[in-house]
Design a protein around this motif. Structure first.
Motif, short mmCIF file in Angstrom:
data_model
loop_
_atom_site.label_atom_id
_atom_site.label_comp_id
_atom_site.label_asym_id
_atom_site.label_seq_id
_atom_site.Cartn_x
_atom_site.Cartn_y
_atom_site.Cartn_z
N ALA A 12 0.84 -1.21 0.00
CA ALA A 12 0.00 0.00 0.00
C ALA A 12 0.87 1.26 0.00
N ILE A 13 1.91 1.25 0.83
CA ILE A 13 2.80 2.42 0.93
C ILE A 13 3.55 2.64 -0.39
N THR A 14 4.04 1.54 -0.97
CA THR A 14 4.76 1.64 -2.25
C THR A 14 3.87 2.29 -3.31
N LYS A 15 2.61 1.88 -3.34
CA LYS A 15 1.70 2.43 -4.35
C LYS A 15 1.44 3.91 -4.15
N VAL A 16 1.28 4.33 -2.90
CA VAL A 16 1.05 5.76 -2.65
C VAL A 16 2.29 6.57 -3.04
N LEU A 17 3.46 6.03 -2.70
CA LEU A 17 4.70 6.72 -3.07
C LEU A 17 4.78 6.90 -4.59
N GLN A 18 4.37 5.87 -5.30
CA GLN A 18 4.37 5.97 -6.78
C GLN A 18 3.40 7.03 -7.25
N LYS A 19 2.24 7.09 -6.59
CA LYS A 19 1.22 8.06 -7.00
C LYS A 19 1.69 9.49 -6.81
N ILE A 20 2.41 9.76 -5.72
CA ILE A 20 2.77 11.16 -5.45
C ILE A 20 4.13 11.54 -6.01
N ALA A 21 4.89 10.56 -6.49
CA ALA A 21 6.24 10.84 -7.04
C ALA A 21 6.15 11.90 -8.14
N PRO A 22 7.12 12.78 -8.31
CA PRO A 22 8.42 12.78 -7.60
C PRO A 22 8.37 13.41 -6.21
N LYS A 23 7.19 13.85 -5.80
CA LYS A 23 7.10 14.42 -4.46
C LYS A 23 7.37 13.32 -3.44
N GLU A 24 8.03 13.70 -2.35
CA GLU A 24 8.27 12.72 -1.29
C GLU A 24 7.64 13.21 0.00
N PRO A 25 7.07 12.31 0.77
CA PRO A 25 6.48 12.74 2.04
C PRO A 25 7.58 13.07 3.04
N MET A 26 7.26 13.85 4.07
CA MET A 26 8.25 14.13 5.12
C MET A 26 8.52 12.85 5.92
N GLY A 27 7.57 11.95 5.89
CA GLY A 27 7.74 10.68 6.59
C GLY A 27 6.58 9.75 6.31
N ILE A 28 6.73 8.52 6.74
CA ILE A 28 5.70 7.49 6.58
C ILE A 28 5.46 6.92 7.97
N LEU A 29 4.21 6.84 8.36
CA LEU A 29 3.90 6.34 9.70
C LEU A 29 2.99 5.12 9.62
N ILE A 30 3.45 4.03 10.18
CA ILE A 30 2.68 2.79 10.19
C ILE A 30 2.12 2.57 11.58
N ASP A 31 0.84 2.28 11.66
CA ASP A 31 0.27 1.94 12.96
C ASP A 31 0.90 0.60 13.36
N GLN A 32 1.70 0.66 14.40
CA GLN A 32 2.59 -0.47 14.72
C GLN A 32 1.84 -1.71 15.19
N PHE A 33 2.14 -2.84 14.53
CA PHE A 33 1.54 -4.11 14.96
C PHE A 33 2.62 -5.12 15.32
N SER A 34 3.88 -4.77 15.04
CA SER A 34 4.99 -5.65 15.44
C SER A 34 6.24 -4.78 15.60
N GLN A 35 7.26 -5.34 16.18
CA GLN A 35 8.51 -4.59 16.29
C GLN A 35 9.05 -4.31 14.88
N PRO A 36 9.58 -3.12 14.66
CA PRO A 36 10.14 -2.80 13.34
C PRO A 36 11.18 -3.83 12.86
N SER A 37 11.92 -4.44 13.80
CA SER A 37 12.91 -5.43 13.39
C SER A 37 12.22 -6.67 12.79
N VAL A 38 11.07 -7.02 13.33
CA VAL A 38 10.31 -8.16 12.81
C VAL A 38 9.71 -7.80 11.44
N TYR A 39 9.19 -6.58 11.35
CA TYR A 39 8.64 -6.07 10.09
C TYR A 39 9.71 -6.16 8.99
N GLN A 40 10.91 -5.71 9.33
CA GLN A 40 12.00 -5.73 8.34
C GLN A 40 12.44 -7.14 7.99
#
Ligand code: MN
Length: 307
Positions: A184-212
């Motif tokens: 979902a995030i990849t698609k939104v980034l493609q939609k707004i490109a070349p503009k870049e957001p100041m950041g991306i915030l995910i409602d956390q459901f697991s530790q970022p290390s597990v996500y990665q």
């Protein structure tokens, strides 16, 4: 990303406001002004506190006060290093949230939404807030208005058959959610490109290390400036918008599924769910039930007791 706080006199703050005149943006509540340079955000409060947030904020902060003497904002103990910096909520950013993961029947839906700083007030007026505090019919109404605004978003729906396939292939629900958010995030980034957001915030459901770890297992990589935070929908209007779009889609899909099943499929994972699952099982066996449910949930076993 860093943050520096200076306490300055009212005259100094006024001087700053003049200096950053051409970079002013909507100030958050209680602020005198807020300005964005190419790499940092400066927010001045009535208390005289001035926040410099972004990359190397000390360069800009040094122009106005002695950084060495600056009162550093008391930092909360970082738990994983991916926490959003406080200023992000007022900046243009992407928020991502999901629905349906705790429901036995129905798909998992994930929505990522890009909200610009200047749209935040408007979204607030529409009633965009944490979807957990809203009824399904209010969510539908707000979602409809949101979509009319043509705000860039991406909605990913994982239907039950595919969900069950992935689960049988050994994907945990955590991995499923990870890959859906990522998509979902990849698609939104493609939609707004070349503009870049100041950041991306995910409602956390697991530790970022597990996500990665999950991303790596599918040869995917975390995007730039991704932050994780639990209950993010109550801090970020972009995450709140994501939660509303995801939930509205889930409700809509549940209505379609109920029609297909010829019985109202209840949300959640309660005993009521077990009874309906039992009915479907009775009628068409496990193959039929798999079309409508997350078959690995304990409800499947319980449904068998209704046979
Ligand atoms: Mn969530």
């Amino acid at each position: 990303m860093g943050q520096i706080v200076l306490t300055l006199s009212a005259e100094k703050v006024e001087e700053m406001k003049q200096t950053y005149q051409s970079m002013l943006k909507t100030a958050p509540q209680g602020a005198i002004f807020s300005a964005t340079t190419s790499n940092i955000t400066i927010t001045a409060y009535k208390s005289g506190k001035v926040l410099f947030q972004g990359s190397n904020p000390e360069i800009e902060a040094k122009k106005w006060g002695t950084v060495e003497e600056a009162t550093k904002e008391p930092k909360k103990k970082p738990t994983h290093g991916f926490e959003p910096y406080p200023g992000l909520f007022n900046q243009s950013h992407i928020g991502s949230d999901e629905a349906g993961t705790g429901d036995y029947f129905g798909p998992v839906t994930v929505a990522a939404v890009y909200v610009k700083a200047e749209q935040m007030n408007m979204l607030q007026e529409l009633g965009v807030k944490d979807s957990k505090n809203l009824t399904d019919s209010t969510i539908q109404t707000i979602a409809k208005k949101l979509l009319q605004l043509k705000i860039p978003y991406s909605l990913v729906i994982l239907h039950n058959e595919k969900y069950n396939q992935l689960q049988k292939r050994g994907w945990t629900q955590g991995k499923i959610k990870t890959m859906l958010h990522h998509q979902a995030i990849t698609k939104v980034l493609q939609k707004i490109a070349p503009k870049e957001p100041m950041g991306i915030l995910i409602d956390q459901f697991s530790q970022p290390s597990v996500y990665q770890k999950h991303l790596r297992s599918e040869d995917a990589k975390l995007q730039k400036n991704v932050h994780f935070m639990t209950k993010a929908e109550s801090h970020s209007i972009a995450v709140a918008a994501g939660s509303i779009i995801a939930r509205a889609s889930f409700v809509q899909e549940m209505n379609k599924l109920s029609t297909k099943a010829g019985v109202t499929l209840p949300k959640g994972a309660s005993a009521k769910v077990d009874r309906v699952a039992g009915k479907i099982l009775d009628r068409g066996g496990i193959e039929e039930l798999e079309k409508y449910s997350k078959i690995h949930f304990a409800n499947t076993k319980k449904a068998e007791s209704y046979l």
